[in-house]
Design a protein around this motif. Sequence first.
Motif, PDB file in Angstrom:
ATOM      1  N   GLU A  28      91.502  28.333 -56.734  1.00 40.80           N
ATOM      2  CA  GLU A  28      92.905  28.549 -57.089  1.00 40.80           C
ATOM      3  C   GLU A  28      93.504  27.315 -57.761  1.00 40.80           C
ATOM      4  OE1 GLU A  28      94.765  29.669 -53.429  1.00 40.80           O
ATOM      5  OE2 GLU A  28      93.764  31.614 -53.367  1.00 40.80           O
ATOM      6  N   ALA A  29      93.172  26.138 -57.254  1.00 43.67           N
ATOM      7  CA  ALA A  29      93.708  24.896 -57.813  1.00 43.67           C
ATOM      8  C   ALA A  29      93.186  24.628 -59.223  1.00 43.67           C
ATOM      9  CB  ALA A  29      93.368  23.716 -56.898  1.00 43.67           C
ATOM     10  N   SER A  30      92.073  25.241 -59.585  1.00 41.68           N
ATOM     11  CA  SER A  30      91.500  25.021 -60.917  1.00 41.68           C
ATOM     12  C   SER A  30      92.190  25.843 -62.003  1.00 41.68           C
ATOM     13  CB  SER A  30      90.000  25.371 -60.902  1.00 41.68           C
ATOM     14  OG  SER A  30      89.811  26.785 -60.853  1.00 41.68           O
ATOM     15  N   LEU A  31      93.057  26.775 -61.625  1.00 39.30           N
ATOM     16  CA  LEU A  31      93.695  27.664 -62.592  1.00 39.30           C
ATOM     17  C   LEU A  31      94.833  26.985 -63.348  1.00 39.30           C
ATOM     18  CD1 LEU A  31      93.988  30.946 -60.491  1.00 39.30           C
ATOM     19  CD2 LEU A  31      92.358  30.473 -62.349  1.00 39.30           C
ATOM     20  N   ALA A  32      94.961  27.337 -64.612  1.00 40.49           N
ATOM     21  CA  ALA A  32      96.131  26.927 -65.397  1.00 40.49           C
ATOM     22  C   ALA A  32      97.339  27.664 -64.833  1.00 40.49           C
ATOM     23  CB  ALA A  32      95.915  27.295 -66.862  1.00 40.49           C
ATOM     24  N   PRO A  33      98.551  27.150 -65.016  1.00 36.21           N
ATOM     25  CA  PRO A  33      99.737  27.783 -64.437  1.00 36.21           C
ATOM     26  C   PRO A  33      99.887  29.271 -64.772  1.00 36.21           C
ATOM     27  CG  PRO A  33     100.295  25.596 -65.205  1.00 36.21           C
ATOM     28  CD  PRO A  33      98.888  25.863 -65.657  1.00 36.21           C
ATOM     29  N   ALA A  34      99.645  29.656 -66.014  1.00 45.12           N
ATOM     30  CA  ALA A  34      99.798  31.075 -66.389  1.00 45.12           C
ATOM     31  C   ALA A  34      98.769  31.947 -65.671  1.00 45.12           C
ATOM     32  CB  ALA A  34      99.675  31.246 -67.891  1.00 45.12           C
ATOM     33  N   ALA A  35      97.542  31.459 -65.551  1.00 48.62           N
ATOM     34  CA  ALA A  35      96.497  32.209 -64.849  1.00 48.62           C
ATOM     35  C   ALA A  35      96.815  32.298 -63.357  1.00 48.62           C
ATOM     36  CB  ALA A  35      95.136  31.561 -65.072  1.00 48.62           C
ATOM     37  N   LEU A 102      91.694  42.872 -59.844  1.00 47.56           N
ATOM     38  CA  LEU A 102      92.844  41.986 -59.908  1.00 47.56           C
ATOM     39  C   LEU A 102      92.859  41.354 -61.295  1.00 47.56           C
ATOM     40  CD1 LEU A 102      92.509  40.406 -56.351  1.00 47.56           C
ATOM     41  CD2 LEU A 102      93.857  42.378 -57.037  1.00 47.56           C
ATOM     42  N   PHE A 103      93.158  40.099 -61.391  1.00 42.25           N
ATOM     43  CA  PHE A 103      93.172  39.416 -62.685  1.00 42.25           C
ATOM     44  C   PHE A 103      91.734  39.031 -63.060  1.00 42.25           C
ATOM     45  CE2 PHE A 103      92.490  35.850 -60.091  1.00 42.25           C
ATOM     46  CZ  PHE A 103      92.220  34.747 -60.882  1.00 42.25           C
ATOM     47  N   VAL A 104      91.489  38.818 -64.342  1.00 48.05           N
ATOM     48  CA  VAL A 104      90.161  38.386 -64.785  1.00 48.05           C
ATOM     49  C   VAL A 104      90.083  36.873 -64.585  1.00 48.05           C
ATOM     50  CG1 VAL A 104      88.555  38.228 -66.719  1.00 48.05           C
ATOM     51  CG2 VAL A 104      89.983  40.272 -66.436  1.00 48.05           C
ATOM     52  N   PRO A 105      89.199  36.439 -63.685  1.00 42.18           N
ATOM     53  CA  PRO A 105      89.128  35.002 -63.388  1.00 42.18           C
ATOM     54  C   PRO A 105      88.398  34.233 -64.489  1.00 42.18           C
ATOM     55  CG  PRO A 105      87.470  36.182 -62.133  1.00 42.18           C
ATOM     56  CD  PRO A 105      88.269  37.220 -62.875  1.00 42.18           C
ATOM     57  N   PRO A 106      88.575  32.916 -64.518  1.00 38.92           N
ATOM     58  CA  PRO A 106      87.922  32.104 -65.540  1.00 38.92           C
ATOM     59  C   PRO A 106      86.411  31.983 -65.339  1.00 38.92           C
ATOM     60  CG  PRO A 106      89.093  30.699 -64.013  1.00 38.92           C
ATOM     61  CD  PRO A 106      89.435  32.116 -63.655  1.00 38.92           C
ATOM     62  N   LYS A 107      85.928  32.378 -64.172  1.00 45.72           N
ATOM     63  CA  LYS A 107      84.494  32.332 -63.886  1.00 45.72           C
ATOM     64  C   LYS A 107      84.168  33.442 -62.899  1.00 45.72           C
ATOM     65  CE  LYS A 107      84.839  29.248 -59.957  1.00 45.72           C
ATOM     66  NZ  LYS A 107      84.030  28.422 -59.113  1.00 45.72           N
TER      67      LYS A 107
END
Length: 120
Positions: A28-35, A102-107
Amino acid sequence: MLWMVIMAQALAGDVGYEQVRALAQRDEASLAPAAYTEMVDSMSRVGGASFTRCLPTPAPETLAAFTVVLQLDAQGRVVRTWREGDEAVARCVDAGFAGKTLFVPPKARFLAALVFMVPR
Protein backbone atom coordinates in the motif's frame (compact mmCIF):
# COMPACT_ATOMS: atom_id res chain seq x y z
CA MET A 1 15.53 -10.02 1.18
CA LEU A 2 13.30 -11.19 3.99
CA TRP A 3 10.09 -9.79 2.50
CA MET A 4 10.61 -11.92 -0.65
CA VAL A 5 10.85 -15.05 1.50
CA ILE A 6 7.73 -14.05 3.42
CA MET A 7 5.87 -13.32 0.16
CA ALA A 8 6.84 -16.74 -1.21
CA GLN A 9 5.59 -18.35 1.99
CA ALA A 10 2.37 -16.33 1.80
CA LEU A 11 1.73 -17.54 -1.72
CA ALA A 12 2.37 -21.11 -0.62
CA GLY A 13 -0.01 -20.72 2.31
CA ASP A 14 2.71 -21.07 4.94
CA VAL A 15 2.46 -17.64 6.52
CA GLY A 16 0.21 -16.10 9.11
CA TYR A 17 -1.91 -13.02 9.31
CA GLU A 18 0.74 -10.77 10.92
CA GLN A 19 3.23 -11.39 8.13
CA VAL A 20 0.77 -10.77 5.29
CA ARG A 21 -0.50 -7.65 7.09
CA ALA A 22 3.06 -6.28 7.10
CA LEU A 23 3.40 -7.07 3.40
CA ALA A 24 0.08 -5.32 2.71
CA GLN A 25 1.34 -2.20 4.49
CA ARG A 26 4.47 -2.29 2.33
CA ASP A 27 2.48 -2.74 -0.91
CA GLU A 28 0.00 0.00 0.00
CA ALA A 29 2.82 2.42 0.86
CA SER A 30 4.36 1.84 -2.58
CA LEU A 31 1.32 3.27 -4.39
CA ALA A 32 1.21 6.72 -5.95
CA PRO A 33 -1.50 8.93 -4.39
CA ALA A 34 -3.97 8.47 -7.27
CA ALA A 35 -3.55 4.68 -7.21
CA TYR A 36 -3.95 4.66 -3.43
CA THR A 37 -7.24 6.57 -3.78
CA GLU A 38 -8.40 4.12 -6.46
CA MET A 39 -7.53 1.19 -4.17
CA VAL A 40 -9.43 2.67 -1.22
CA ASP A 41 -12.45 3.51 -3.39
CA SER A 42 -12.66 0.01 -4.86
CA MET A 43 -12.24 -1.67 -1.47
CA SER A 44 -14.85 0.66 0.03
CA ARG A 45 -17.31 -0.16 -2.75
CA VAL A 46 -16.98 -3.94 -2.34
CA GLY A 47 -16.63 -3.78 1.45
CA GLY A 48 -19.61 -1.44 1.77
CA ALA A 49 -21.80 -3.79 -0.25
CA SER A 50 -20.67 -6.66 1.97
CA PHE A 51 -21.44 -4.71 5.14
CA THR A 52 -24.91 -3.91 3.84
CA ARG A 53 -25.52 -7.58 3.14
CA CYS A 54 -23.79 -8.90 6.29
CA LEU A 55 -25.16 -6.71 9.08
CA PRO A 56 -28.00 -8.36 10.97
CA THR A 57 -31.31 -6.58 11.40
CA PRO A 58 -31.54 -4.84 13.73
CA ALA A 59 -27.88 -3.80 13.54
CA PRO A 60 -25.90 -4.39 16.73
CA GLU A 61 -24.92 -1.39 18.83
CA THR A 62 -21.25 -2.31 18.53
CA LEU A 63 -19.09 -4.46 16.29
CA ALA A 64 -15.67 -5.87 17.03
CA ALA A 65 -12.78 -4.45 15.00
CA PHE A 66 -11.42 -6.68 12.24
CA THR A 67 -9.06 -6.62 9.28
CA VAL A 68 -9.17 -8.51 6.00
CA VAL A 69 -5.95 -8.75 3.98
CA LEU A 70 -6.60 -9.27 0.28
CA GLN A 71 -4.25 -10.79 -2.27
CA LEU A 72 -4.87 -9.41 -5.77
CA ASP A 73 -3.75 -10.87 -9.08
CA ALA A 74 -2.54 -8.80 -12.04
CA GLN A 75 -6.12 -7.87 -13.01
CA GLY A 76 -7.04 -6.83 -9.46
CA ARG A 77 -9.13 -9.92 -8.71
CA VAL A 78 -9.13 -11.09 -5.09
CA VAL A 79 -7.56 -14.55 -5.13
CA ARG A 80 -7.01 -15.06 -1.39
CA THR A 81 -7.81 -13.46 1.95
CA TRP A 82 -6.54 -13.57 5.52
CA ARG A 83 -8.64 -12.25 8.39
CA GLU A 84 -8.03 -11.03 11.91
CA GLY A 85 -11.33 -11.24 13.77
CA ASP A 86 -13.84 -14.03 13.80
CA GLU A 87 -17.17 -12.36 14.46
CA ALA A 88 -19.93 -13.36 12.01
CA VAL A 89 -19.89 -9.95 10.30
CA ALA A 90 -16.10 -10.18 9.80
CA ARG A 91 -16.41 -13.66 8.26
CA CYS A 92 -19.23 -12.49 6.00
CA VAL A 93 -17.39 -9.35 4.83
CA ASP A 94 -14.28 -11.46 4.18
CA ALA A 95 -16.33 -13.88 2.06
CA GLY A 96 -17.84 -10.94 0.17
CA PHE A 97 -14.44 -10.14 -1.35
CA ALA A 98 -13.93 -13.63 -2.83
CA GLY A 99 -13.41 -13.39 -6.57
CA LYS A 100 -14.28 -9.69 -6.75
CA THR A 101 -12.21 -7.37 -8.91
CA LEU A 102 -10.85 -4.26 -7.25
CA PHE A 103 -8.36 -1.82 -8.74
CA VAL A 104 -5.60 -3.00 -11.10
CA PRO A 105 -2.46 -3.07 -8.95
CA PRO A 106 0.97 -2.01 -10.19
CA LYS A 107 2.21 -5.58 -9.76
CA ALA A 108 0.77 -9.04 -9.50
CA ARG A 109 0.39 -10.58 -6.07
CA PHE A 110 -0.40 -7.23 -4.52
CA LEU A 111 -1.60 -7.26 -0.91
CA ALA A 112 -3.96 -4.70 0.59
CA ALA A 113 -5.91 -4.56 3.85
CA LEU A 114 -9.44 -3.49 4.68
CA VAL A 115 -9.44 -2.37 8.31
CA PHE A 116 -12.68 -1.96 10.21
CA MET A 117 -12.05 0.09 13.34
CA VAL A 118 -14.52 0.60 16.12
CA PRO A 119 -15.24 4.33 16.60
CA ARG A 120 -14.50 5.59 20.10
